[in-house]
Design a protein around this motif. Structure first.
Motif, PDB file in Angstrom:
ATOM      1  N   THR A  12      77.305  16.778 -35.419  1.00 20.40           N
ATOM      2  CA  THR A  12      78.959  16.914 -34.996  1.00 20.40           C
ATOM      3  C   THR A  12      79.305  17.202 -33.778  1.00 20.40           C
ATOM      4  O   THR A  12      78.721  18.163 -33.202  1.00 20.40           O
ATOM      5  CB  THR A  12      79.624  17.935 -35.924  1.00 20.40           C
ATOM      6  OG1 THR A  12      79.333  17.611 -37.569  1.00 20.40           O
ATOM      7  CG2 THR A  12      81.284  18.132 -36.009  1.00 20.40           C
ATOM      8  N   PRO A  13      80.217  16.432 -33.243  1.00 21.24           N
ATOM      9  CA  PRO A  13      80.257  16.836 -31.829  1.00 21.24           C
ATOM     10  C   PRO A  13      81.693  17.708 -31.596  1.00 21.24           C
ATOM     11  O   PRO A  13      82.326  17.712 -32.593  1.00 21.24           O
ATOM     12  CB  PRO A  13      80.902  15.669 -30.900  1.00 21.24           C
ATOM     13  CG  PRO A  13      81.236  14.693 -32.243  1.00 21.24           C
ATOM     14  CD  PRO A  13      80.557  15.150 -33.442  1.00 21.24           C
ATOM     15  N   TYR A  14      81.594  18.729 -30.704  1.00 16.08           N
ATOM     16  CA  TYR A  14      82.524  19.785 -30.666  1.00 16.08           C
ATOM     17  C   TYR A  14      83.143  20.034 -29.308  1.00 16.08           C
ATOM     18  O   TYR A  14      82.515  19.630 -28.333  1.00 16.08           O
ATOM     19  CB  TYR A  14      81.843  20.954 -31.256  1.00 16.08           C
ATOM     20  CG  TYR A  14      81.799  21.607 -32.767  1.00 16.08           C
ATOM     21  CD1 TYR A  14      82.859  22.055 -33.034  1.00 16.08           C
ATOM     22  CD2 TYR A  14      80.786  21.117 -33.241  1.00 16.08           C
ATOM     23  CE1 TYR A  14      82.781  22.387 -34.564  1.00 16.08           C
ATOM     24  CE2 TYR A  14      80.678  21.410 -34.621  1.00 16.08           C
ATOM     25  CZ  TYR A  14      81.654  21.921 -35.414  1.00 16.08           C
ATOM     26  OH  TYR A  14      81.613  22.208 -36.593  1.00 16.08           O
ATOM     27  N   GLN A  15      84.365  20.491 -29.380  1.00 15.45           N
ATOM     28  CA  GLN A  15      84.982  20.910 -28.063  1.00 15.45           C
ATOM     29  C   GLN A  15      85.365  22.472 -28.236  1.00 15.45           C
ATOM     30  O   GLN A  15      85.668  22.860 -29.152  1.00 15.45           O
ATOM     31  CB  GLN A  15      85.902  20.163 -27.530  1.00 15.45           C
ATOM     32  CG  GLN A  15      87.360  20.299 -28.393  1.00 15.45           C
ATOM     33  CD  GLN A  15      88.488  19.373 -27.756  1.00 15.45           C
ATOM     34  OE1 GLN A  15      88.341  18.634 -26.899  1.00 15.45           O
ATOM     35  NE2 GLN A  15      89.605  19.872 -28.204  1.00 15.45           N
ATOM     36  N   PHE A  16      85.495  23.092 -27.079  1.00 13.87           N
ATOM     37  CA  PHE A  16      86.220  24.401 -26.832  1.00 13.87           C
ATOM     38  C   PHE A  16      86.808  24.560 -25.721  1.00 13.87           C
ATOM     39  O   PHE A  16      86.686  23.957 -24.715  1.00 13.87           O
ATOM     40  CB  PHE A  16      85.188  25.510 -27.317  1.00 13.87           C
ATOM     41  CG  PHE A  16      83.952  25.825 -26.378  1.00 13.87           C
ATOM     42  CD1 PHE A  16      84.086  26.236 -25.069  1.00 13.87           C
ATOM     43  CD2 PHE A  16      82.796  25.379 -26.569  1.00 13.87           C
ATOM     44  CE1 PHE A  16      82.961  26.561 -24.147  1.00 13.87           C
ATOM     45  CE2 PHE A  16      81.691  25.458 -25.772  1.00 13.87           C
ATOM     46  CZ  PHE A  16      82.006  26.278 -24.517  1.00 13.87           C
ATOM     47  N   GLN A  17      87.784  25.548 -25.472  1.00 16.74           N
ATOM     48  CA  GLN A  17      88.447  25.730 -24.544  1.00 16.74           C
ATOM     49  C   GLN A  17      87.963  26.783 -23.589  1.00 16.74           C
ATOM     50  O   GLN A  17      87.074  27.344 -24.122  1.00 16.74           O
ATOM     51  CB  GLN A  17      90.026  25.892 -24.829  1.00 16.74           C
ATOM     52  CG  GLN A  17      89.973  27.495 -25.280  1.00 16.74           C
ATOM     53  CD  GLN A  17      91.729  27.791 -25.435  1.00 16.74           C
ATOM     54  OE1 GLN A  17      92.402  26.984 -25.236  1.00 16.74           O
ATOM     55  NE2 GLN A  17      91.913  28.953 -25.976  1.00 16.74           N
ATOM     56  N   LEU A  18      88.082  26.670 -22.413  1.00 11.07           N
ATOM     57  CA  LEU A  18      87.771  27.628 -21.238  1.00 11.07           C
ATOM     58  C   LEU A  18      88.764  28.655 -21.223  1.00 11.07           C
ATOM     59  O   LEU A  18      88.301  29.988 -20.905  1.00 11.07           O
ATOM     60  CB  LEU A  18      87.467  26.956 -19.947  1.00 11.07           C
ATOM     61  CG  LEU A  18      86.164  26.094 -19.828  1.00 11.07           C
ATOM     62  CD1 LEU A  18      85.948  25.674 -18.411  1.00 11.07           C
ATOM     63  CD2 LEU A  18      85.047  27.042 -20.256  1.00 11.07           C
ATOM     64  N   SER A  19      90.092  28.489 -21.178  1.00 10.92           N
ATOM     65  CA  SER A  19      90.970  29.528 -21.119  1.00 10.92           C
ATOM     66  C   SER A  19      92.181  28.778 -21.589  1.00 10.92           C
ATOM     67  O   SER A  19      92.254  27.565 -21.799  1.00 10.92           O
ATOM     68  CB  SER A  19      91.256  30.033 -19.790  1.00 10.92           C
ATOM     69  OG  SER A  19      91.310  29.025 -18.686  1.00 10.92           O
ATOM     70  N   SER A  20      93.184  29.465 -21.790  1.00  8.19           N
ATOM     71  CA  SER A  20      94.763  28.864 -22.330  1.00  8.19           C
ATOM     72  C   SER A  20      95.074  27.655 -21.370  1.00  8.19           C
ATOM     73  O   SER A  20      95.813  27.908 -20.632  1.00  8.19           O
ATOM     74  CB  SER A  20      95.517  29.970 -22.625  1.00  8.19           C
ATOM     75  OG  SER A  20      95.345  30.821 -23.307  1.00  8.19           O
ATOM     76  N   GLY A  23      80.391  19.041 -26.193  1.00  4.85           N
ATOM     77  CA  GLY A  23      79.144  18.996 -26.657  1.00  4.85           C
ATOM     78  C   GLY A  23      78.713  19.098 -28.169  1.00  4.85           C
ATOM     79  O   GLY A  23      79.447  18.636 -28.834  1.00  4.85           O
ATOM     80  N   PHE A  24      77.653  19.633 -28.406  1.00 10.08           N
ATOM     81  CA  PHE A  24      77.180  19.801 -29.808  1.00 10.08           C
ATOM     82  C   PHE A  24      76.266  20.834 -30.097  1.00 10.08           C
ATOM     83  O   PHE A  24      75.543  21.243 -29.105  1.00 10.08           O
ATOM     84  CB  PHE A  24      76.916  18.331 -30.313  1.00 10.08           C
ATOM     85  CG  PHE A  24      75.339  17.788 -29.478  1.00 10.08           C
ATOM     86  CD1 PHE A  24      74.252  18.056 -30.034  1.00 10.08           C
ATOM     87  CD2 PHE A  24      75.608  17.235 -28.184  1.00 10.08           C
ATOM     88  CE1 PHE A  24      72.844  17.809 -29.206  1.00 10.08           C
ATOM     89  CE2 PHE A  24      74.612  16.765 -27.538  1.00 10.08           C
ATOM     90  CZ  PHE A  24      73.177  16.985 -27.892  1.00 10.08           C
ATOM     91  N   PHE A  25      76.294  21.431 -31.356  1.00  5.36           N
ATOM     92  CA  PHE A  25      75.149  22.204 -31.679  1.00  5.36           C
ATOM     93  C   PHE A  25      74.001  21.740 -32.279  1.00  5.36           C
ATOM     94  O   PHE A  25      74.185  20.621 -33.200  1.00  5.36           O
ATOM     95  CB  PHE A  25      75.905  23.329 -32.669  1.00  5.36           C
ATOM     96  CG  PHE A  25      76.871  24.173 -32.288  1.00  5.36           C
ATOM     97  CD1 PHE A  25      76.717  25.447 -31.576  1.00  5.36           C
ATOM     98  CD2 PHE A  25      78.157  23.802 -32.575  1.00  5.36           C
ATOM     99  CE1 PHE A  25      77.453  26.101 -31.170  1.00  5.36           C
ATOM    100  CE2 PHE A  25      79.410  24.666 -32.099  1.00  5.36           C
ATOM    101  CZ  PHE A  25      79.021  25.783 -31.520  1.00  5.36           C
ATOM    102  N   ILE A  26      73.033  22.157 -31.889  1.00  2.47           N
ATOM    103  CA  ILE A  26      71.600  22.141 -32.719  1.00  2.47           C
ATOM    104  C   ILE A  26      71.003  23.610 -33.089  1.00  2.47           C
ATOM    105  O   ILE A  26      70.795  24.387 -32.184  1.00  2.47           O
ATOM    106  CB  ILE A  26      70.739  21.181 -32.137  1.00  2.47           C
ATOM    107  CG1 ILE A  26      71.003  19.769 -31.802  1.00  2.47           C
ATOM    108  CG2 ILE A  26      69.307  21.334 -32.878  1.00  2.47           C
ATOM    109  CD1 ILE A  26      70.201  19.016 -31.020  1.00  2.47           C
ATOM    110  N   GLU A  27      71.283  24.062 -34.159  1.00  2.00           N
ATOM    111  CA  GLU A  27      71.058  25.401 -34.651  1.00  2.00           C
ATOM    112  C   GLU A  27      71.867  26.160 -33.881  1.00  2.00           C
ATOM    113  O   GLU A  27      73.200  26.253 -33.766  1.00  2.00           O
ATOM    114  CB  GLU A  27      69.554  25.802 -34.709  1.00  2.00           C
ATOM    115  CG  GLU A  27      68.936  24.859 -35.579  1.00  2.00           C
ATOM    116  CD  GLU A  27      67.287  25.483 -35.605  1.00  2.00           C
ATOM    117  OE1 GLU A  27      67.086  25.913 -34.810  1.00  2.00           O
ATOM    118  OE2 GLU A  27      66.489  24.470 -36.208  1.00  2.00           O
ATOM    119  N   ASN A  28      71.409  27.176 -33.033  1.00  2.00           N
ATOM    120  CA  ASN A  28      72.345  28.096 -32.524  1.00  2.00           C
ATOM    121  C   ASN A  28      72.286  27.759 -30.729  1.00  2.00           C
ATOM    122  O   ASN A  28      73.030  28.594 -29.894  1.00  2.00           O
ATOM    123  CB  ASN A  28      71.758  29.554 -32.632  1.00  2.00           C
ATOM    124  CG  ASN A  28      70.470  29.836 -31.621  1.00  2.00           C
ATOM    125  OD1 ASN A  28      69.612  28.895 -31.832  1.00  2.00           O
ATOM    126  ND2 ASN A  28      70.485  31.065 -31.238  1.00  2.00           N
TER     127      ASN A  28
END
Length: 134
Positions: free
Chosen positions: A98-106, A114-119
């Protein structure tokens, strides 16, 4: 004549607990994509980026992607709603669950994709100008 043995090391090994939080990898980082470039960003961008990774590294995958997902704007990427069809990585179908995104700041410094593989979160693109989503 017998071979000489190296003197024993006086450095004592230290047992360290494995990190509890997420780690970050640049193994699949694509810095050659002009659309997702930070070449024109100032030191404030880099500072926000480093601070966000530091803060996220104290959290688990669940804490990032579920518990704090709304405040971090962390969510799966829906390729059907983006300007790109995929990350275009070799063997992406086997690599990326599953590709993911997160914000750096508001809204000021964009997103990290990017994506997670385990932690481990594998950073693929830095998107300071919000170009993945129209």
């Amino acid at each position: 004549m017998e071979p000489q043995q190296a003197p024993s090391s006086r450095i004592k090994s230290t047992k360290v607990e494995p990190p509890r939080g997420v780690s970050f990898s640049y193994r699949y980082f694509q810095d050659s994509n002009n659309k997702f470039s930070i070449s024109n960003k100032d030191a404030r961008y880099l500072e926000a980026f480093i601070q966000r990774l530091r803060d996220l590294s104290t959290m688990t995958v669940n804490e990032i992607s579920v518990t704090n997902a709304k405040s971090l704007r962390c969510h799966p990427i829906d390729w059907n709603q983006t300007s790109e069809p995929c990350f275009d990585l070799p063997n992406e179908e086997q690599l990326v669950d599953t590709p993911y995104q997160f914000q750096l700041s508001s809204n000021e410094h964009g997103r990290v994709h990017g994506f997670f593989i385990e932690n481990v979160f594998y950073i693929v693109w830095l998107d300071p100008d919000h170009k993945l989503y129209s």
